[in-house]
Write a protein that holds these residues in place. Structure first.
Motif, PDB file in Angstrom:
ATOM      1  N   ALA A 115       0.748  -1.204  -0.076  1.00  0.00           N
ATOM      2  CA  ALA A 115       0.001  -0.022  -0.098  1.00  0.00           C
ATOM      3  C   ALA A 115       0.875   1.373  -0.034  1.00  0.00           C
ATOM      4  O   ALA A 115       0.547   2.267  -0.799  1.00  0.00           O
ATOM      5  N   GLN A 116       1.849   1.355   0.773  1.00  0.00           N
ATOM      6  CA  GLN A 116       2.783   2.546   0.724  1.00  0.00           C
ATOM      7  C   GLN A 116       3.704   2.479  -0.513  1.00  0.00           C
ATOM      8  O   GLN A 116       3.830   3.525  -0.996  1.00  0.00           O
ATOM      9  N   ARG A 117       3.888   1.243  -1.062  1.00  0.00           N
ATOM     10  CA  ARG A 117       4.758   1.474  -2.440  1.00  0.00           C
ATOM     11  C   ARG A 117       3.614   2.338  -3.356  1.00  0.00           C
ATOM     12  O   ARG A 117       4.192   3.076  -4.426  1.00  0.00           O
ATOM     13  N   ARG A 118       2.513   1.580  -3.496  1.00  0.00           N
ATOM     14  CA  ARG A 118       1.644   2.468  -4.583  1.00  0.00           C
ATOM     15  C   ARG A 118       1.379   4.018  -4.265  1.00  0.00           C
ATOM     16  O   ARG A 118       1.413   4.746  -5.119  1.00  0.00           O
ATOM     17  N   HIS A 119       1.277   4.370  -2.850  1.00  0.00           N
ATOM     18  CA  HIS A 119       1.429   5.594  -2.439  1.00  0.00           C
ATOM     19  C   HIS A 119       2.568   6.269  -2.959  1.00  0.00           C
ATOM     20  O   HIS A 119       2.496   7.557  -3.566  1.00  0.00           O
ATOM     21  N   ALA A 122       2.644   6.869  -6.957  1.00  0.00           N
ATOM     22  CA  ALA A 122       1.896   8.087  -7.407  1.00  0.00           C
ATOM     23  C   ALA A 122       2.715   9.372  -6.938  1.00  0.00           C
ATOM     24  O   ALA A 122       2.626  10.596  -7.713  1.00  0.00           O
ATOM     25  N   ALA A 123       3.250   9.248  -5.789  1.00  0.00           N
ATOM     26  CA  ALA A 123       4.066  10.592  -5.336  1.00  0.00           C
ATOM     27  C   ALA A 123       5.067  11.094  -6.137  1.00  0.00           C
ATOM     28  O   ALA A 123       5.281  12.042  -6.798  1.00  0.00           O
ATOM     29  N   ILE A 124       5.953  10.032  -6.570  1.00  0.00           N
ATOM     30  CA  ILE A 124       7.102  10.239  -7.464  1.00  0.00           C
ATOM     31  C   ILE A 124       6.651  10.627  -8.911  1.00  0.00           C
ATOM     32  O   ILE A 124       7.463  11.642  -9.455  1.00  0.00           O
ATOM     33  N   GLU A 161      12.795   5.946  -0.036  1.00  0.00           N
ATOM     34  CA  GLU A 161      11.566   5.375   1.058  1.00  0.00           C
ATOM     35  C   GLU A 161      11.513   3.879   0.171  1.00  0.00           C
ATOM     36  O   GLU A 161      11.073   2.980   0.849  1.00  0.00           O
ATOM     37  N   THR A 162      11.453   4.144  -1.050  1.00  0.00           N
ATOM     38  CA  THR A 162      11.152   2.901  -1.917  1.00  0.00           C
ATOM     39  C   THR A 162      11.932   1.836  -1.845  1.00  0.00           C
ATOM     40  O   THR A 162      11.890   0.568  -1.559  1.00  0.00           O
ATOM     41  N   ARG A 163      13.103   2.229  -1.820  1.00  0.00           N
ATOM     42  CA  ARG A 163      14.165   1.235  -1.537  1.00  0.00           C
ATOM     43  C   ARG A 163      14.451   0.772  -0.393  1.00  0.00           C
ATOM     44  O   ARG A 163      14.408  -0.388  -0.005  1.00  0.00           O
TER      45      ARG A 163
END
Length: 197
Positions: A115-119, A122-124, A161-163
């Motif tokens: 869920a955080q990765r999807r967020h 979208a942010a990036i 944060e993604t890494r």
């Protein structure tokens, strides 16, 4: 984020009133950290109390103008010269959420990370689009360059944060594999006996 020092930096360009400081702060930071005008005036009151700014007349519309004092200039120079400390880090809600989710009954930690990765994706996408727009405008002015700095900071933080999420998911997978290797294999279910005829 130091609103205090951000306002001092804007006042170094000359006297300003509160709502203009708010507008300029948001323009310089690409509106990444919106300010409430009440927050600006509260901070100006503290800066005035501390002798870093003074009220210096008013503009044609009657807005009270604030200007830096010599002490305010010295404070601003010291701020620019001092590295930002990383020892007193703010609490990070995502790190706390994942720390609490690990081992919590009924919580799928991988679903939380996904869920955080999807967020973040979208942010990036948004930050990258805004950076492309800023670059297309050919940042020839310092304010435009400041906006670009903030957008790129947001992009790099989001990538980091993604890494980190990738790292967390790899650790979860290794833990699941190690746990599965330690558990005895399940015996195949026994077929029910065939009743005599």
């Amino acid at each position: 984020m130091s609103i205090r020092h951000g306002l001092l930096a804007l006042l170094a360009r000359g006297p300003r009133y509160g709502s203009r400081l708010r507008t300029e702060f948001e323009a310089r930071t690409g509106s990444a950290w919106p300010l409430n005008v009440g927050q600006v005036y509260t901070t100006l009151g503290r800066l005035e109390r501390d002798g870093l700014v003074v009220q210096e007349g008013a503009d044609e519309a009657g807005h009270a103008l604030y200007a830096l004092t010599d002490s305010g200039r010295a404070e601003l120079r010291a701020w620019y010269a001092t590295p930002v400390e990383r020892t007193d880090l703010p609490r990070d809600e995502l790190a706390i959420k994942l720390a609490m989710a690990v081992g919590a009954p009924g919580v799928d930690v991988r679903a939380v990370t996904e869920a955080q990765r999807r967020h973040l994706s979208a942010a990036i996408h948004t930050y990258t689009r805004l950076r492309a727009q800023a670059l297309a405008e050919a940042p020839a002015h310092r304010d435009e360059l400041a906006r670009l700095f903030v957008l790129e900071h947001l992009i790099f933080r989001t990538e980091a944060e993604t890494r980190w999420l990738d790292h967390c998911e790899a650790r979860l997978l290794r833990l699941a594999e190690a746990t599965a290797a330690k558990e005895p294999p399940e015996e195949p279910p026994q077929a029910p006996p065939i009743p005599p005829v």
